[in-house]
Design an enzyme around this catalytic site. Structure first.
Site, PDB file in Angstrom:
ATOM      1  N   TYR A 129     -39.715  61.108 -65.954  1.00  0.00           N
ATOM      2  CA  TYR A 129     -40.046  62.122 -65.161  1.00  0.00           C
ATOM      3  C   TYR A 129     -38.952  62.400 -64.056  1.00  0.00           C
ATOM      4  CZ  TYR A 129     -41.735  65.251 -61.428  1.00  0.00           C
ATOM      5  OH  TYR A 129     -41.723  66.221 -60.268  1.00  0.00           O
ATOM      6  N   SER A 168     -37.286  67.609 -57.125  1.00  0.00           N
ATOM      7  CA  SER A 168     -38.200  66.725 -56.462  1.00  0.00           C
ATOM      8  C   SER A 168     -37.402  65.384 -55.554  1.00  0.00           C
ATOM      9  CB  SER A 168     -39.097  66.025 -57.594  1.00  0.00           C
ATOM     10  OG  SER A 168     -39.665  64.923 -56.923  1.00  0.00           O
ATOM     11  N   LYS A 186     -35.449  64.927 -63.626  1.00  0.00           N
ATOM     12  CA  LYS A 186     -35.130  65.925 -62.323  1.00  0.00           C
ATOM     13  C   LYS A 186     -33.600  65.735 -61.962  1.00  0.00           C
ATOM     14  CE  LYS A 186     -38.829  68.070 -61.871  1.00  0.00           C
ATOM     15  NZ  LYS A 186     -38.931  69.366 -62.207  1.00  0.00           N
TER      16      LYS A 186
HETATM   17  C1  WQD Z   1     -49.607  60.243 -53.610  1.00  0.00           C
HETATM   18  C2  WQD Z   1     -49.997  59.106 -52.885  1.00  0.00           C
HETATM   19  C3  WQD Z   1     -50.206  57.144 -54.176  1.00  0.00           C
HETATM   20  C4  WQD Z   1     -53.905  59.046 -56.350  1.00  0.00           C
HETATM   21  C5  WQD Z   1     -45.765  62.616 -57.838  1.00  0.00           C
HETATM   22  C6  WQD Z   1     -44.399  62.815 -58.224  1.00  0.00           C
HETATM   23  C7  WQD Z   1     -43.987  64.067 -57.538  1.00  0.00           C
HETATM   24  C8  WQD Z   1     -44.678  65.116 -57.697  1.00  0.00           C
HETATM   25  C9  WQD Z   1     -45.979  64.783 -56.975  1.00  0.00           C
HETATM   26  C10 WQD Z   1     -45.099  66.477 -59.512  1.00  0.00           C
HETATM   27  C11 WQD Z   1     -49.181  57.705 -53.348  1.00  0.00           C
HETATM   28  C12 WQD Z   1     -51.720  57.717 -53.607  1.00  0.00           C
HETATM   29  C13 WQD Z   1     -52.549  58.812 -55.534  1.00  0.00           C
HETATM   30  C14 WQD Z   1     -54.956  58.242 -56.308  1.00  0.00           C
HETATM   31  C15 WQD Z   1     -53.777  57.022 -54.454  1.00  0.00           C
HETATM   32  N1  WQD Z   1     -44.812  65.576 -59.235  1.00  0.00           N
HETATM   33  N2  WQD Z   1     -52.857  58.000 -54.701  1.00  0.00           N
HETATM   34  N3  WQD Z   1     -54.883  57.436 -55.085  1.00  0.00           N
HETATM   35  O1  WQD Z   1     -46.790  59.817 -56.779  1.00  0.00           O
HETATM   36  O2  WQD Z   1     -46.344  60.679 -54.167  1.00  0.00           O
HETATM   37  O3  WQD Z   1     -45.656  62.173 -56.229  1.00  0.00           O
HETATM   38  O4  WQD Z   1     -46.482  63.533 -57.516  1.00  0.00           O
HETATM   39  O5  WQD Z   1     -45.135  67.507 -58.774  1.00  0.00           O
HETATM   40  O6  WQD Z   1     -42.430  64.238 -57.991  1.00  0.00           O
HETATM   41  O7  WQD Z   1     -43.481  61.706 -57.958  1.00  0.00           O
HETATM   42  O8  WQD Z   1     -47.906  61.894 -55.783  1.00  0.00           O
HETATM   43  O9  WQD Z   1     -50.258  62.426 -55.440  1.00  0.00           O
HETATM   44  O10 WQD Z   1     -49.645  60.529 -57.473  1.00  0.00           O
HETATM   45  O11 WQD Z   1     -49.595  59.932 -54.895  1.00  0.00           O
HETATM   46  O12 WQD Z   1     -54.063  56.172 -53.466  1.00  0.00           O
HETATM   47  O13 WQD Z   1     -56.035  58.420 -57.068  1.00  0.00           O
HETATM   48  O14 WQD Z   1     -51.349  58.823 -53.262  1.00  0.00           O
HETATM   49  O15 WQD Z   1     -50.247  55.857 -54.503  1.00  0.00           O
HETATM   50  O16 WQD Z   1     -49.105  56.780 -52.374  1.00  0.00           O
HETATM   51  P1  WQD Z   1     -46.658  61.044 -55.805  1.00  0.00           P
HETATM   52  P2  WQD Z   1     -49.639  61.549 -55.772  1.00  0.00           P
END
Ligand code: WQD
Length: 344
Positions: free
Chosen positions: A152, A127, A156
């Site tokens: 997490y 990741s 990785k």
């Molecule tokens: C994306 C953006 C949030 C939810 C993580 C892990 C990565 C992978 C994917 C597993 C961010 C914003 C999110 C919400 C929001 N893990 N957001 N409202 O955190 O980039 O990555 O998940 O496969 O390894 O690190 O993904 O989709 O949680 O967030 O505003 O209800 O959306 O702040 O900017 P992230 P995410």
């Protein structure tokens, strides 16, 4: 028929899409999954798409003897793709031991068993979290690995190091580490897609559940970042494009196309998109409004990250092809299919 591949975690989101692409490419696929975060019905979806039902063993890969028995029962496996892992960033902060045990013991068992069964290579699902907040953007594979911001993310990093050290010590197999950015969307058939348990942590499932009315409103975690509209930037990559990269990586490894025994590739589009831009793109592509509000930042969020995918483009000959709009429409079609099936 090409070689036989073990997809560890193959009933999961990326694992199921990768199984489809492996089968399309002529590989025989065996799936091991403990179904802790997925459902056996995914096998029906895979079969509907490809006409081939992969062999499936319900097993926790932390059970080393059970895994040995499974490999004995399915001789001839030449490669492994390891997806099986706990993957919720927030949950990992609350339950670190669960994450270290599950994500690391799983890998240790497979690496131990690979020489016993003549398995020649392992593709590891890593990741972009290993980069933390990169100093330079877009981020290349040479960017420094930053201290992890969650257990997490730390698993990785640790797993990448375990693979490198084991191969450096002379293990008789190769590895390709694939660092994903943000995988999103669903297969165009809408037969498989992302199916989170409970309240989604990731953006897209929460967004589509809001659009269909399961959730009242999407919270946008912060609009005071140093970005064009203040919301965070990510590199959202279509899950089918991502799956295709795994097939190319497996081909490369089993056909010994490289002298390097460990290779690393960033899998992203190379394009950064803000949360608000993504919401607008979804609404434009689907014609469906997404009620949303700006709230405070989410702890641990990286401000902005997107890939420099040139190495994968040039060395693997792979490029992300699907547009963000088409990818978001595929996520919406999947959400509607789940509603039709009465699943969500
Ligand atoms: C994306 C953006 C949030 C939810 C993580 C892990 C990565 C992978 C994917 C597993 C961010 C914003 C999110 C919400 C929001 N893990 N957001 N409202 O955190 O980039 O990555 O998940 O496969 O390894 O690190 O993904 O989709 O949680 O967030 O505003 O209800 O959306 O702040 O900017 P992230 P995410």
């Amino acid at each position: 028929m090409k070689q036989k591949i073990l997809v560890a975690g193959g009933t999961g989101y990326i694992g199921s899409h990768t199984t489809v692409e492996l089968q399309h490419a002529g590989y025989e696929v065996v799936i091991i999954d403990d179904l802790s975060n997925s459902n056996r019905d995914v096998l029906d979806g895979i079969e509907k798409i490809t006409g081939i039902r992969p062999d499936f063993i319900e097993l926790d890969l932390k059970d080393k003897e059970g895994t040995r028995e499974a490999l004995k029962a399915h001789p001839g496996i030449k490669g492994i793709i390891l997806f099986a892992a706990s993957k919720a960033v927030g949950e990992s902060v609350q339950q670190p031991l669960k994450y270290y045990r599950n994500n690391i013991v799983t890998l240790l068992n497979l690496l131990d068993l690979m020489p016993e069964f003549g398995i020649e290579g392992i593709v590891f699902s890593s990741s972009c979290t290993v980069y933390g907040q990169p100093d330079e953007l877009p981020v290349t594979e040479n960017a420094p690995i930053k201290p992890a911001t969650s257990p997490y993310g730390n698993t990785k990093q640790i797993n990448e190091e375990i693979i490198c050290d084991t191969i450096h010590a002379g293990a008789p197999f190769k590895s390709i580490l694939l660092r994903y950015f943000n995988p999103i969307g669903a297969h165009p058939s809408a037969e498989i897609g992302e199916l989170p348990n409970g309240v989604p942590q990731n953006l897209i499932p929460y967004l589509t559940q809001t659009a269909i009315g399961i959730r009242k409103e999407l919270s946008v975690f912060g609009n005071d970042y140093d970005t064009p509209d203040g919301s965070c930037i990510r590199d959202y990559i279509n899950v089918v494009d991502l799956a295709k990269a795994h097939v190319i990586a497996m081909d490369r490894m089993l056909e010994n196309k490289s002298d390097d025994r460990v290779e690393v590739f960033n899998l992203g589009t190379g394009r950064g998109v803000t949360v608000l831009e993504l919401i607008n793109t979804f609404e434009k592509g689907t014609g469906v409004k997404v009620p949303h509000k700006i709230v405070g930042r989410r702890e641990g969020d990286i401000e902005k990250v997107w890939a420099n995918p040139e190495k994968a483009n040039q060395v693997l000959g792979w490029t992300a092809k699907e547009t963000l709009e088409d990818t978001l429409v595929s996520a919406w079609n999947w959400q509607k299919k789940l509603r039709e099936r009465g699943i969500q």
